[in-house]
Structures are given as C-alpha cells and as structure tokens.
Design an enzyme around this catalytic site. Sequence first.
Site: not given
Length: 443
Positions: A264, A266-269, A286, A315, A334, A387
């Site tokens: 998962c 994005a945004p790729g941190g 993603d 998916d 994530d 998070c």
Amino acid sequence: MVITPKLSDVLFQSAQAVRQVLAGQSLTEALESTPKEQKAAVQSISFYCMRHLATAQALSQQLLSKKAPNPLVNALLLVSLCLLTVARRPMPEGELVHSIPQYQDFTIVDQTIKATQLHKKTAAFKGLLNACLRRYLREQETLWATVQQSEEVQFNYPQWWINLIRKSYPTKWESLLKVADFPGPLSLRVNRRKTSRESFSQQLNAANISHQLYGEDAIILDKAVPVQQIPGFEQGLCAVQDAGAQLTASLLPLRDGMRVLDACAAPGGKTAHLLERADIQMTAIDIEPKRLARVAENLHHLGLFSDKVRLLQADAATTQPWWDGELFDVVMADVPCTASGIVRRHPDIKWLRQEKDVAKTAALQRMIVKNLWSVLKPGGYFLYITCSIFPQEGIEQAAFIQQTFSDATMLAAPGQLLPEITTGNLRPLHDGFFYALFQKAVV
Ligand SMILES: C[S@@+](CC[C@H](N)C(=O)[O-])C[C@H]1O[C@@H](n2cnc3c(N)ncnc32)[C@H](O)[C@@H]1O
C-alpha cells in the site's frame, strides 16, 4: 513583490473549503481549487477551523435560531467564529504567536460581511451573519460557558471518537485527544543516497535552521519553515516524513538483492526510505492510480527510480492480476486505516470518519493481510503498519495475524506508538502509528 490577499477573499475561500469537508471531501482535495495567491492563508485558516470545528458548530447553533439557510452561509459563519475565538486558546510552550494571524474582532466581522458579497448564496444573508457575529461579540462569555459543557466542544472531536479513545487509553485519553490542537513539527528524512545526516545537519545549522536528530534518519525542525528554504530540498537531499513513519526502515532486516513488496505504497514515503537504505528489488503497489503517480514522482525527485523498481496499480486484497508468482523476502503492509494517529496533520479526518468506519476498515485490513501472507517466502518478514491509534486497527490486528497464521512468529517491534504530550510540550515528536513485525516459519 508579495501580494497580500484581501481577508474577505481568504475568508470566503476558507468557507468554501470547510463547506467541502462538511460535504465529505478531504481538506487537501478541497484546497486544490483555491486560487494560488490565497492558498497559504486559506490553508492556515481552514486547518485551524478543522481543529476547532465542534466549538464553532456549537456556538453557531446558539446563534442561529434554526438551521443555516445553506451550507456556504453555515461554513462562513463557522470560519468567522473560529477566528473570533483564537485568543481563547492555549499555545504550545515556547511559542509566542499562533500559527494563524489574530485579527481585531471588528476586522473579522467587517471582512465576513464583505465576503458575503462574493457569492449569490451568501449575499442575501449578509444581515443574518452580521447579526450572529455581533451577538457573539456581545454575549461571548455566556455563549462560551454554555457550549463548554459538552465534551465535543472541550476536545473538538466527535463524541464517538472521544469515547473510543477514553475506553482504549483510560489514563492518557485527554492528552492523546489534545495532540490534535496544534500542527505537528516539520520532520525530514535524510536521503542517505545523496548525503549523510551529519552533513545535512551542518547545512541546516549554516542556514540557521535549528533542529534535533531522531531515530536513524530523521531530523525534526524546531520551527517549521517553507520547504523551499531547506537547503538541498529541491535536489532531493531530504523528504518530508513524520519521524514515527521513519521507524519502518530500521525494523526490517534489509539486505541488498531482497525482493520487497510495498503493498500500500502511495505516496511512497516508506517505499523511498527502503530504497535509500538498500539495493532491493522493489514492487510497490497501490489501488489508487492518482496516488500511485505520486510514488513515481517522489522516487524520481529523490533519485531512487531504477529498473529495480516496479510500480503497479493493484489491489493488495487479491493476487490477481498483478502477482508474477514469485514470493517476496519482505512484505510491508502499510494498510489503509482511519488515520486516527495523524489528526494533528490532517484535522479534517476527525470530521470525515464515522464510527462505523473503524470496523469496516479493520475488516479490509484483515482481507489484505490474509492475501499478502500468501506471497511471503518462508523465512521472510512481514511488517504490518497503520497510522492509527485505535486498537481495532493495531493490537487487535496483530493478535489476528498470530491466530490466523500458524507459521507466523511475532518479532520485536514498537507496537502502538502514541503521540504523547510530555510535560508541557504540546507537540509530540512523532504521530501515532502501530508496528507489528512477523517472520514466516521455514517448513
Ligand atoms: C497509509 S497509506 C500508505 C502510505 C505509504 N505507505 C507511505 O508511507 O507513503 C495507505 C495506502 O493504501 C492504499 N490502498 C487502499 N486500499 C488498498 C488496496 N486494497 N490495495 C492496495 N492499496 C490500497 C491507499 O490508496 C493508500 O495510498
């Protein structure tokens, strides 16, 4: 030359953004249509409104005898009330001014009335808004005392959220809720591919940007500055990432050549962080094409894109059609979550989420985890991350993984990371995350 936008325009645009959030859109998306020259001011006011929305809503209910005539009038009243109440709020220790400007009461009222003239939906209600705001100024002590009876107003969260945090953290629920009153610090991740943290820290010192080091790669600025002022930012020497999110890379025993799935991404941190740390074969997927495009942008900006990186719109709850049949050494999940751990950076989340979303999101997380376990190599590592600070998405999911997969061994990891307020400091160093690490048995 810096052009200062008119306050009436800024109030109007802020009301537009607040109206869109109340209609279910994220604040980030809502701000996309804000004119460039007003963006910074509108962003600061609308974020502030999201932090104090329940108070403004309760005051507005006291002032209006019936429902607001339309959503835009409602939002304009909320924005004005938020600004009129700035002086009543505490500030983080050591800070002399709020992150939004304080205006004189008469300026706010006058500019709100001017803002009503900017749209036909508000123009007819100039008298109503004028009457409400003037009544607020006359009766504010009584009105404030009345609305403060409610917990929603005291904490500026929906009641279900307050109840859930109180039940989950009986000794620290109040401080966990208060974390969202102020923005988080600006945290950077130093790009090891381009510089070292020591050398980057020296560059910041030379630019008079005071900061502290955190974990293995993070630098937390004492005071936020626009990213353009950070030396080397444009050249990809660092990226913005919360210090708590940066624990990911230290937890995984990465080695060059490993096949890693960021499920998962994005945004790729976290994708970028892993690529900064080792020469791995990265598959990043993603479900959202628009968000996946940001992974590509971010990796290019940081100089991390190569033929070892595969980006796929897919998916994570199924292996069809994206998986090539080869197992991964590391799977990072994530997973999508309520984001209850990052409300100080995205205060709109408090109002966008509904109680039923917690169970719905937890169910999706289980589907994703079940699928991803099947693509992990025996002996491979599985990192589950959210998070969120809701136990349903954290500790309960870790227990689910252990119970569901007899070949899963739980390894040391931080578990629930809480954004706790330490004595007097209202700005914890990191957001709320949950980390659980597992290894798949070799049979
Ligand atoms: C918490 S964010 C990931 C943050 C990212 N790992 C980072 O560090 O920048 C969760 C991501 O999961 C994606 N997502 C949601 N459902 C998904 C699914 N079924 N399969 C794959 N990705 C999904 C969302 O689009 C979102 O980008």
